[in-house]
Design a protein around this motif. Sequence first.
Motif, PDB file in Angstrom:
ATOM      1  N   LYS A  39      23.927  14.870 -50.188  1.00  0.00           N
ATOM      2  CA  LYS A  39      23.116  14.355 -49.084  1.00  0.00           C
ATOM      3  C   LYS A  39      23.742  14.583 -47.715  1.00  0.00           C
ATOM      4  O   LYS A  39      23.039  14.928 -46.750  1.00  0.00           O
ATOM      5  N   TYR A  40      25.043  14.395 -47.612  1.00  0.00           N
ATOM      6  CA  TYR A  40      25.673  14.412 -46.297  1.00  0.00           C
ATOM      7  C   TYR A  40      26.572  15.624 -46.034  1.00  0.00           C
ATOM      8  O   TYR A  40      26.749  16.013 -44.886  1.00  0.00           O
ATOM      9  N   VAL A  41      27.148  16.195 -47.085  1.00  0.00           N
ATOM     10  CA  VAL A  41      28.069  17.315 -46.896  1.00  0.00           C
ATOM     11  C   VAL A  41      27.332  18.651 -46.951  1.00  0.00           C
ATOM     12  O   VAL A  41      27.439  19.473 -46.032  1.00  0.00           O
ATOM     13  N   LEU A  42      26.569  18.859 -48.022  1.00  0.00           N
ATOM     14  CA  LEU A  42      25.894  20.143 -48.210  1.00  0.00           C
ATOM     15  C   LEU A  42      24.690  20.314 -47.281  1.00  0.00           C
ATOM     16  O   LEU A  42      24.405  21.422 -46.828  1.00  0.00           O
ATOM     17  N   ASN A  55      21.979  19.897 -41.933  1.00  0.00           N
ATOM     18  CA  ASN A  55      20.962  19.544 -40.932  1.00  0.00           C
ATOM     19  C   ASN A  55      20.404  18.133 -41.128  1.00  0.00           C
ATOM     20  O   ASN A  55      19.434  17.759 -40.464  1.00  0.00           O
ATOM     21  N   TYR A  56      21.006  17.376 -42.032  1.00  0.00           N
ATOM     22  CA  TYR A  56      20.468  16.048 -42.351  1.00  0.00           C
ATOM     23  C   TYR A  56      20.373  15.162 -41.106  1.00  0.00           C
ATOM     24  O   TYR A  56      19.318  14.595 -40.810  1.00  0.00           O
ATOM     25  N   PHE A  57      21.450  15.033 -40.379  1.00  0.00           N
ATOM     26  CA  PHE A  57      21.463  14.138 -39.217  1.00  0.00           C
ATOM     27  C   PHE A  57      20.605  14.671 -38.072  1.00  0.00           C
ATOM     28  O   PHE A  57      20.098  13.899 -37.267  1.00  0.00           O
ATOM     29  N   LYS A  58      20.441  15.965 -38.012  1.00  0.00           N
ATOM     30  CA  LYS A  58      19.667  16.568 -36.927  1.00  0.00           C
ATOM     31  C   LYS A  58      18.164  16.494 -37.188  1.00  0.00           C
ATOM     32  O   LYS A  58      17.375  16.259 -36.265  1.00  0.00           O
ATOM     33  N   ASP A  59      17.753  16.683 -38.442  1.00  0.00           N
ATOM     34  CA  ASP A  59      16.326  16.826 -38.749  1.00  0.00           C
ATOM     35  C   ASP A  59      15.655  15.564 -39.280  1.00  0.00           C
ATOM     36  O   ASP A  59      14.422  15.479 -39.289  1.00  0.00           O
ATOM     37  N   THR A  60      16.418  14.598 -39.746  1.00  0.00           N
ATOM     38  CA  THR A  60      15.805  13.389 -40.304  1.00  0.00           C
ATOM     39  C   THR A  60      15.175  12.556 -39.193  1.00  0.00           C
ATOM     40  O   THR A  60      15.815  12.232 -38.199  1.00  0.00           O
ATOM     41  N   LEU A 101      26.638   5.742 -41.863  1.00  0.00           N
ATOM     42  CA  LEU A 101      26.338   4.313 -41.720  1.00  0.00           C
ATOM     43  C   LEU A 101      25.707   4.030 -40.357  1.00  0.00           C
ATOM     44  O   LEU A 101      24.734   3.276 -40.257  1.00  0.00           O
ATOM     45  N   ASP A 102      26.259   4.629 -39.312  1.00  0.00           N
ATOM     46  CA  ASP A 102      25.697   4.464 -37.968  1.00  0.00           C
ATOM     47  C   ASP A 102      24.262   4.998 -37.913  1.00  0.00           C
ATOM     48  O   ASP A 102      23.386   4.405 -37.275  1.00  0.00           O
ATOM     49  N   PHE A 103      24.046   6.107 -38.594  1.00  0.00           N
ATOM     50  CA  PHE A 103      22.709   6.700 -38.635  1.00  0.00           C
ATOM     51  C   PHE A 103      21.734   5.746 -39.328  1.00  0.00           C
ATOM     52  O   PHE A 103      20.609   5.534 -38.859  1.00  0.00           O
ATOM     53  N   ASN A 104      22.171   5.150 -40.439  1.00  0.00           N
ATOM     54  CA  ASN A 104      21.317   4.225 -41.183  1.00  0.00           C
ATOM     55  C   ASN A 104      20.952   2.997 -40.353  1.00  0.00           C
ATOM     56  O   ASN A 104      19.814   2.522 -40.389  1.00  0.00           O
ATOM     57  N   LEU A 159      16.032  11.886 -34.452  1.00  0.00           N
ATOM     58  CA  LEU A 159      16.060  10.426 -34.409  1.00  0.00           C
ATOM     59  C   LEU A 159      16.480   9.933 -33.025  1.00  0.00           C
ATOM     60  O   LEU A 159      15.987   8.902 -32.552  1.00  0.00           O
ATOM     61  N   HIS A 160      17.374  10.668 -32.375  1.00  0.00           N
ATOM     62  CA  HIS A 160      17.779  10.292 -31.012  1.00  0.00           C
ATOM     63  C   HIS A 160      16.584  10.395 -30.059  1.00  0.00           C
ATOM     64  O   HIS A 160      16.389   9.529 -29.193  1.00  0.00           O
ATOM     65  N   LYS A 161      15.784  11.439 -30.234  1.00  0.00           N
ATOM     66  CA  LYS A 161      14.593  11.610 -29.400  1.00  0.00           C
ATOM     67  C   LYS A 161      13.619  10.458 -29.629  1.00  0.00           C
ATOM     68  O   LYS A 161      13.052   9.905 -28.669  1.00  0.00           O
ATOM     69  N   GLU A 162      13.419  10.085 -30.897  1.00  0.00           N
ATOM     70  CA  GLU A 162      12.528   8.964 -31.205  1.00  0.00           C
ATOM     71  C   GLU A 162      13.082   7.659 -30.640  1.00  0.00           C
ATOM     72  O   GLU A 162      12.326   6.805 -30.161  1.00  0.00           O
TER      73      GLU A 162
END
Length: 282
Positions: A62-65, A68-73, A112-115, A157-160
């Motif tokens: 989920k987080y390593v491979l 783009n997870y943090f960018k696109d979620t 965790l911060d993202f969640n 998510l930052h944009k939202e």
Amino acid sequence: MKKLILLLLISLSSFAQNDDYSKLNKEDLITKINSKNKEILQLKTIIKETNETFLRELFKNKYVLDTNYFKDTELANDDNTKKFENSTILLNSILADESTSEEDKKLGRKALDFNVNYLTLFQIKKTLFYQKHDEIKVTEAIKNIDNLPLLEEDSKLHKEKTNIKAFLSNYKGNSCALKKQLDQYRTNPDQSTTFKQVYTKLESNPHYKDYPYLIEIIKKIKSNVNLYTADDLGPCEVETAAVPINTSTTENSKTVEKEVNKTDVIKVEKSKPEENKTAKKQ
């Protein structure tokens, strides 16, 4: 895997028991403490084994491979908060494992911060914008957003997050602007299908379209003008009296759609004397 989880739960339950140590003598107290230390060691071992056989694989996928997870979620339309709550449990377990590398710990804290951001923003978006503007709730929500951990600035998510804060800040102003328009439109005795097009246009107005509650109010007055009340929107500090609209359907459409430019009116009035002089000379 099930055996590991069951053992983990049993150990946690045992460790969480509130024993009364005040009644123990020194030797019994030492024995009890040693027993608890063994339980702690066993619990750490279980966490490590569980991470190695199951959780670490989930963490990696989920987080390593997924780079783009943090960018696109982004915030989902459906309620998927349970998934993020479960993810938080996974992350806490990974971080509690002493064998976790510093690199993975850093990534885990970022997740965790993202969640925290996701869960907070989802709750705000799915509650406050579906309710009538509430000054106290909106102020508290803006404060909560300001206190959230930072996100990558190029992430969705930052944009939202930025948009939601702006929507909250503008909610009262947009509510009062809509109230002023609806108070004007409802005075028209001819609520014909032709006239109701003005309500349809309001539904796509950029000032209102992102507020489900405001759209609901527009649809309500559109279906039946008598269903709308002044209490549906506001309160607004400056109450503007409703402006009567001509009863003629043709004139109504012109009145609603045409905005008078005051500057042009002034220019016309100033130009009249010049026109009169020219007329006299002729």
